[in-house]
Design a protein around this motif. Structure first.
Motif, short mmCIF file in Angstrom:
data_model
loop_
_atom_site.label_atom_id
_atom_site.label_comp_id
_atom_site.label_asym_id
_atom_site.label_seq_id
_atom_site.Cartn_x
_atom_site.Cartn_y
_atom_site.Cartn_z
N GLY A 1 30.75 1.22 3.23
CA GLY A 1 29.37 1.24 3.66
C GLY A 1 29.18 1.76 5.07
O GLY A 1 30.14 1.89 5.85
N PHE A 2 27.92 2.01 5.40
CA PHE A 2 27.58 2.45 6.75
C PHE A 2 27.80 1.30 7.73
O PHE A 2 27.40 0.15 7.48
N GLY A 3 28.41 1.61 8.86
CA GLY A 3 28.61 0.61 9.91
C GLY A 3 29.81 -0.29 9.71
O GLY A 3 30.03 -1.20 10.51
N ASP B 1 44.45 1.38 15.80
CA ASP B 1 43.18 2.00 16.15
C ASP B 1 42.02 1.17 15.60
O ASP B 1 42.22 0.32 14.71
N GLN B 2 40.82 1.45 16.12
CA GLN B 2 39.58 0.88 15.59
C GLN B 2 38.50 1.96 15.62
O GLN B 2 38.39 2.69 16.60
N GLN B 3 37.72 2.05 14.54
CA GLN B 3 36.62 2.99 14.47
C GLN B 3 35.53 2.40 13.59
O GLN B 3 35.73 1.36 12.95
N THR B 4 34.39 3.07 13.56
CA THR B 4 33.28 2.64 12.71
C THR B 4 32.97 3.72 11.70
O THR B 4 32.88 4.91 12.05
N HIS B 5 32.80 3.32 10.44
CA HIS B 5 32.50 4.26 9.36
C HIS B 5 31.02 4.59 9.37
O HIS B 5 30.18 3.72 9.16
N VAL C 1 23.35 10.53 6.52
CA VAL C 1 22.01 10.97 6.92
C VAL C 1 21.97 10.97 8.43
O VAL C 1 22.28 9.96 9.07
N LEU C 2 21.60 12.11 9.00
CA LEU C 2 21.61 12.27 10.45
C LEU C 2 20.21 12.50 10.99
O LEU C 2 19.41 13.23 10.39
N VAL C 3 19.92 11.87 12.11
CA VAL C 3 18.69 12.12 12.86
C VAL C 3 19.09 12.60 14.24
O VAL C 3 19.79 11.87 14.98
N ASP C 4 18.71 13.82 14.56
CA ASP C 4 19.10 14.45 15.82
C ASP C 4 20.62 14.40 16.00
O ASP C 4 21.13 14.18 17.10
N GLY C 5 21.35 14.57 14.91
CA GLY C 5 22.81 14.62 14.95
C GLY C 5 23.50 13.28 14.93
O GLY C 5 24.73 13.22 14.97
N GLN C 6 22.75 12.19 14.85
CA GLN C 6 23.34 10.85 14.84
C GLN C 6 23.28 10.27 13.44
O GLN C 6 22.21 10.17 12.84
N GLU C 7 24.46 9.88 12.92
CA GLU C 7 24.49 9.33 11.57
C GLU C 7 23.81 7.96 11.52
O GLU C 7 23.99 7.12 12.41
N THR C 8 23.01 7.77 10.47
CA THR C 8 22.28 6.53 10.27
C THR C 8 22.52 6.03 8.85
O THR C 8 23.13 6.72 8.03
N SER C 9 22.00 4.86 8.55
CA SER C 9 22.20 4.28 7.22
C SER C 9 21.50 5.12 6.15
O SER C 9 20.28 5.31 6.20
N PRO C 10 22.25 5.65 5.17
CA PRO C 10 21.63 6.47 4.12
C PRO C 10 20.83 5.65 3.10
O PRO C 10 19.96 6.20 2.42
N ILE C 11 21.12 4.34 3.00
CA ILE C 11 20.58 3.55 1.90
C ILE C 11 19.06 3.58 1.86
O ILE C 11 18.45 3.71 0.80
N GLU C 12 18.40 3.49 3.01
CA GLU C 12 16.95 3.43 3.02
C GLU C 12 16.32 4.73 2.51
O GLU C 12 15.19 4.72 1.98
N TRP C 13 17.03 5.85 2.63
CA TRP C 13 16.49 7.13 2.15
C TRP C 13 16.54 7.25 0.63
O TRP C 13 15.94 8.17 0.07
#
Length: 432
Positions: free
Chosen positions: A303-305, A318-322, A406-418
């Motif tokens: 999932g996102f985040g 390492d640590q990262q966020t999906h 889903v990107l807004v101004d190049g920033q990935e956001t949660s796709p689920i709401e779309w």
């Protein structure tokens, strides 16, 4: 007297060799460039003066402002050593001007001994109007409910044509676009990693003089928690996936080190690229105002985040966020365009592997990653549901799936709401 001056110049030229000859024969004048180029200005608007003299070098620069019988020197610089290029910044604030016309006079002199030792001088005069009135901003949209990691939208009117307009969240600026009805519309993001207490979106408008108008609006910040996950990185994974990066990372053949560079350095480079790509977004809406499609018959794998801790041989590396949603169906499944738009990227993109990015206008874009096959080209118009490629395992994918973003101004956001028409109606279309 003329013979004496010529003799002095000749002695200097002979004594200095090539340098002296250059100083004597240099007839090129310094180059001057001043920005911004707008003919209106505000007291705090910063001017940038760019100077260049490729021959003998710069000696001095001066900026004088005149309004009626008032004359103030804003900049008076002498360069101790020859300088080929110089950048100077200044504002009008020290001059204490009143609203109305004024003049900027700029001079730059080089170190040539031409003109009887005075050097070559370039003079530029610009006419401006001082404007100290900030633009008035009226927010016209209502009910701004934004989930953490998700997207909000706002519409507003402005009292004058702005130089820039958009929404500020923290240090990020999300540009707004002028609609046919004369109002402005913009998306903005509630970052997944921002404390809800610090989420304070505001409309910010800058007029052509540099005056800034800011407007607050009512909003509801909806916090959410994100999943914690652990991923084991095996030697088989490293041996099978890292060779695709050998042409990008050339200073080592240690697959674990390559993986860490990809997961960090290349990931950051990808983020910068996505921000730059967002600047190509169309100024009009390209999508059909209906819910976005998701990969058919697909089960979510990540999932996102999701916050990931990467483990190798029982130790954390390492640590990262999906930043997206992973969807898996059949191997090599056809991938439909989530909505109508234009292809702005099609190719290999770091951690994402073979990737397609579609622009839907107004700063909104969708990303399709880890493909094994791409069936579209950059610049191609694409319809909602049209197949753009097939799912695969390129990039850092461990198994066949689609990473959908889903990107807004190049920033990935949660796709689920779309994927939710009700959310689109209430949170996006109502603002238009």
């Amino acid at each position: 007297m003329k013979r004496l001056v010529f003799g002095v110049f000749l002695i200097l030229a002979l004594a200095g060799g090539a340098a002296g000859y250059l100083l004597l024969t240099d007839r090129g004048k310094p180059e001057i460039a001043l920005s911004p180029e707008s003919d209106v200005a505000a007291p705090k608007r910063e001017f940038t003066l760019t100077l260049r003299d490729a021959s003998s070098g710069l000696k001095s620069a001066k900026v004088v402002v005149t309004q009626a019988d008032k004359q103030i020197t804003l900049l008076d610089t002498t360069y101790a050593n020859p300088v080929r290029d110089a950048v100077e910044k200044f504002t009008l604030e020290p001059a204490g001007l009143r609203d109305g016309p004024f003049t900027l006079a700029i001079t730059a002199t080089d170190r040539s001994i031409a003109n009887f030792g005075a050097g070559n001088t370039t003079s530029v005069t610009r006419q401006y109007t001082l404007d100290t009135t900030p633009p008035r901003v009226d927010v016209t949209s209502l009910a701004h409910n934004v989930r953490q990691g998700g997207v909000g939208a706002v519409s507003f009117s402005v009292s004058e044509a702005p130089e820039s307009a958009g929404v500020v969240v923290g240090d990020d600026f999300y540009p707004a676009y002028k609609l046919e009805n004369g109002k402005y519309f913009g998306f903005y993001v509630f970052p997944y990693n921002m404390d809800p207490k610090n989420f304070v979106p505001k409309v910010k408008v800058t007029d052509k003089a540099g005056n800034i108008g800011v407007a607050s609006f009512r909003y509801q910040a909806i916090p959410r928690k994100f999943r914690q996950d652990k991923l084991n990185i095996s030697d088989n994974f490293l041996d099978s996936k890292m060779p695709q990066y050998y042409d990008i990372i050339t200073d080592t053949r240690d697959n674990l080190q390559i993986y860490l560079k990809v997961n960090n350095d290349i990931r950051r480079q990808n983020s910068v690229f996505l921000k730059e790509l967002a600047k190509k977004s169309a100024p009009t809406m390209l999508w059909d105002k209906k819910a976005f499609l998701r990969l058919p018959n697909a089960a979510p794998r990540a999932g996102f985040g999701d916050h990931r801790t990467y483990m190798y041989q029982n130790r954390e590396i390492d640590q990262q966020t999906h930043m997206g949603v992973d969807l898996a169906s059949l191997e090599g499944a056809p991938v439909p365009a989530a909505n109508t738009g234009k292809v702005v990227f099609a190719g290999f993109l770091g951690i994402y592997g073979e990737t397609v990015i579609i622009d839907h206008g107004l700063g909104l874009q969708t990303l399709y990653a880890h493909l094994r096959q791409i069936d579209v080209k950059v610049g191609q118009d694409i319809k909602k549901g049209e197949v753009l490629g097939k799912t695969g395992v390129s990039g850092l994918a461990a198994g066949d799936h689609l990473h959908f973003g889903v990107l807004v101004d190049g920033q990935e956001t949660s796709p689920i709401e779309w994927w939710d028409q009700h959310w689109i109606d209430d949170n996006i279309l109502s603002k238009l």
